[in-house]
Design an enzyme around this catalytic site. Structure first.
Site, PDB file in Angstrom:
ATOM      1  N   CYS A 163       0.817  -1.263   0.120  1.00  0.00           N
ATOM      2  CA  CYS A 163      -0.065   0.000  -0.077  1.00  0.00           C
ATOM      3  C   CYS A 163       0.538   1.343   0.094  1.00  0.00           C
ATOM      4  CB  CYS A 163      -0.875   0.091   1.207  1.00  0.00           C
ATOM      5  SG  CYS A 163      -1.723  -1.682   1.365  1.00  0.00           S
ATOM      6  N   HIS A 302      -3.462   7.957   5.295  1.00  0.00           N
ATOM      7  CA  HIS A 302      -3.689   6.597   4.697  1.00  0.00           C
ATOM      8  C   HIS A 302      -5.218   6.399   4.933  1.00  0.00           C
ATOM      9  CE1 HIS A 302      -2.468   2.843   3.103  1.00  0.00           C
ATOM     10  NE2 HIS A 302      -2.721   2.190   4.201  1.00  0.00           N
ATOM     11  N   GLU A 313      -2.841   5.223  13.110  1.00  0.00           N
ATOM     12  CA  GLU A 313      -2.493   6.228  12.445  1.00  0.00           C
ATOM     13  C   GLU A 313      -2.665   7.760  13.378  1.00  0.00           C
ATOM     14  OE1 GLU A 313      -2.256   8.168   7.837  1.00  0.00           O
ATOM     15  OE2 GLU A 313      -3.906   6.677   8.325  1.00  0.00           O
ATOM     16  N   LYS A 334      -9.527   7.871   0.416  1.00  0.00           N
ATOM     17  CA  LYS A 334     -10.080   6.792   0.357  1.00  0.00           C
ATOM     18  C   LYS A 334     -11.721   6.424   0.606  1.00  0.00           C
ATOM     19  CE  LYS A 334      -5.627   4.250   1.084  1.00  0.00           C
ATOM     20  NZ  LYS A 334      -4.842   5.434   1.552  1.00  0.00           N
ATOM     21  N   HIS A 339      -9.284   1.744  -1.459  1.00  0.00           N
ATOM     22  CA  HIS A 339      -7.801   1.603  -1.387  1.00  0.00           C
ATOM     23  C   HIS A 339      -7.464   1.148  -2.838  1.00  0.00           C
ATOM     24  CE1 HIS A 339      -3.980   1.014  -0.025  1.00  0.00           C
ATOM     25  NE2 HIS A 339      -4.397   0.583   1.215  1.00  0.00           N
ATOM     26  N   PHE A 398       1.181  -3.186   3.923  1.00  0.00           N
ATOM     27  CA  PHE A 398       1.570  -4.614   4.566  1.00  0.00           C
ATOM     28  C   PHE A 398       2.918  -4.827   4.711  1.00  0.00           C
ATOM     29  CE2 PHE A 398      -2.867  -7.096   3.434  1.00  0.00           C
ATOM     30  CZ  PHE A 398      -3.415  -6.401   4.313  1.00  0.00           C
TER      31      PHE A 398
END
Length: 411
Positions: A163, A302, A313, A334, A339, A398
């Site tokens: 990501c 994010h 976050e 997003k 995403h 990830f």
């Protein structure tokens, strides 16, 4: 070594809310939701039935028919966004080809090609597998095709950090220009993984929202959030050495001025609970961008809409900004694009640059129920005007990959 300034001089987007920059930005500012029911395949047997698909994309707008047949969808998206960005910047012909680079990555690569060719192998045998299977599927081929198209013979670096992929491509391109290894770089990422196998796989690892209501599925920072929504598309930026851009009269969207790159070294999918890596990446970008307490900050977070990411976050922002965290304008686009995986960082960097330029913080849509663990200044209910002096865009991938870039105005 002489340190040079780095300008953004071209933008290109293919996204669930628009396949060009003006459409994308208008929809982002106005809170248009790109999430809907999946149309690519029958979802009757799937727990997840929604995604943020690209709509109305015409590959012939950027490619010839023979080229389309030899490119996976993710590469087609990348070629379209690159064409937009290159034409926007006017960089081709304005720079030595050996000083023009391509840093374009993908988190997964040619997933649809991988699946279709596997089916051919199983159903019809090895002789029916396409001779183009490998060069269509590999994750570096978007960068390769873009370099071929525009004669870019300088440094080329496809990145794969899940990501965080295209925040890293933009950040690494920034460093290469800043330290003199290139004069301009076409940077970004692309993804096209809304396929039965990928949706099933992400569902099985409990990453996706199973709330099959399009406008209530991707809801970052909301207490009801239960996973992310898969998106797709591409984002490409042309980065250029500032004096070179200024000398040729290029349009300048902003200056890349900071980059943080860290790893949690903790878990393959879960973020480190105390936000050590994420906050460190933010601090690195802040320091390089010469952040001061007097700055008005926008953070394109994010913001995946997963229970763990949004909590961690939020903690990262608190650790990095300290007492100023409550004043940071935060939103997650997003909520509208889903995403976009390897494309997410570049698309969100574009949103951050345009937010800075217009002094507008785009909204996080779908937000209804506050979460005590997510208690910062999230922009909800509509875009707001703000005198933004520095914009950040963060990506947490990830494998524990954390990447943050910072953008300031030209003056």
């Amino acid at each position: 070594m002489h340190v040079r300034k780095v300008a953004i001089t071209g933008l290109g987007v293919v996204s669930p809310v628009g396949n060009d920059v003006p459409t994308f930005w208008n929809n982002i500012k106005n809170g248009v939701c790109g999430v809907d029911f999946i149309t690519r395949f029958d979802t009757e047997d799937f727990k997840v039935k929604v995604a943020a698909e690209v709509k109305g994309f015409d590959p012939l707008s950027c490619l010839e028919k023979p080229e389309v047949r030899k490119m996976d969808l993710y590469c087609q998206y990348a070629m379209s966004a690159a064409k937009q960005a290159v034409e926007d910047s006017g960089i081709v012909g304005a720079v030595d080809p050996t000083r023009l680079g391509v840093y374009v990555g993908s988190g997964i690569g040619g997933m649809s090609t991988f699946v279709s060719e596997t089916q051919k192998l199983l159903e019809k045998g090895p002789r029916r597998v396409s001779p183009f299977f490998i060069p269509m599927m590999i994750g570096n081929i978007a960068a390769g095709n873009i370099a071929i198209k525009y004669g870019a013979k300088g440094p080329s670096l496809p990145v794969v950090t899940a990501c965080a992929t295209s925040t890293n491509t933009v950040g690494e391109a920034y460093r290469a220009i800043k330290h003199g290894y290139a004069d301009a770089i076409i940077a970004g990422g692309a993804e096209a993984t809304i396929t039965p196998l990928a949706v099933a796989g992400f569902t099985s690892c409990m990453a996706l929202s199973t709330r099959n209501v399009p406008k209530e599925a991707s809801i970052p920072f909301d207490k009801r959030r239960d996973g992310f929504v898969m998106g797709e598309g591409a984002g490409i930026l042309v980065l250029e050495e500032y004096e070179h851009a200024k000398a040729r009269g290029a349009k300048i969207y902003g200056l890349l001025c900071g980059y943080g790159n860290t790893c949690d070294a903790y878990h393959v999918t879960a973020p480190q609970p105390e936000a050590e890596g994420a906050s460190a990446a933010l601090r690195l970008a802040m320091e390089e961008a010469e952040y001061t307490g007097g700055d008005t900050v926008y953070l394109n977070a994010h913001g995946t809409s997963t229970p763990l990411n949004d909590r961690v976050e939020t903690l990262a922002v608190k650790k990095a900004f300290g007492s100023a965290a409550a004043d940071v304008h935060i939103s997650s686009t997003k909520s509208m694009t889903g995403h976009m995986l390897g494309a997410a960082g570049a698309v969100e960097a574009i949103a951050a640059a345009l937010s800075l330029g217009e002094g507008i913080v785009p909204p996080t849509i779908g937000y209804q129920e506050p979460d005590p663990d997510c208690d910062l200044n999230y922009t909800t209910g509509g875009a707001v005007k703000a005198p933004i002096s520095v914009a950040f865009s963060s990506s947490l991938g990830f494998g524990g990959h954390n990447a943050v870039i910072a953008i300031r105005g030209e003056n």
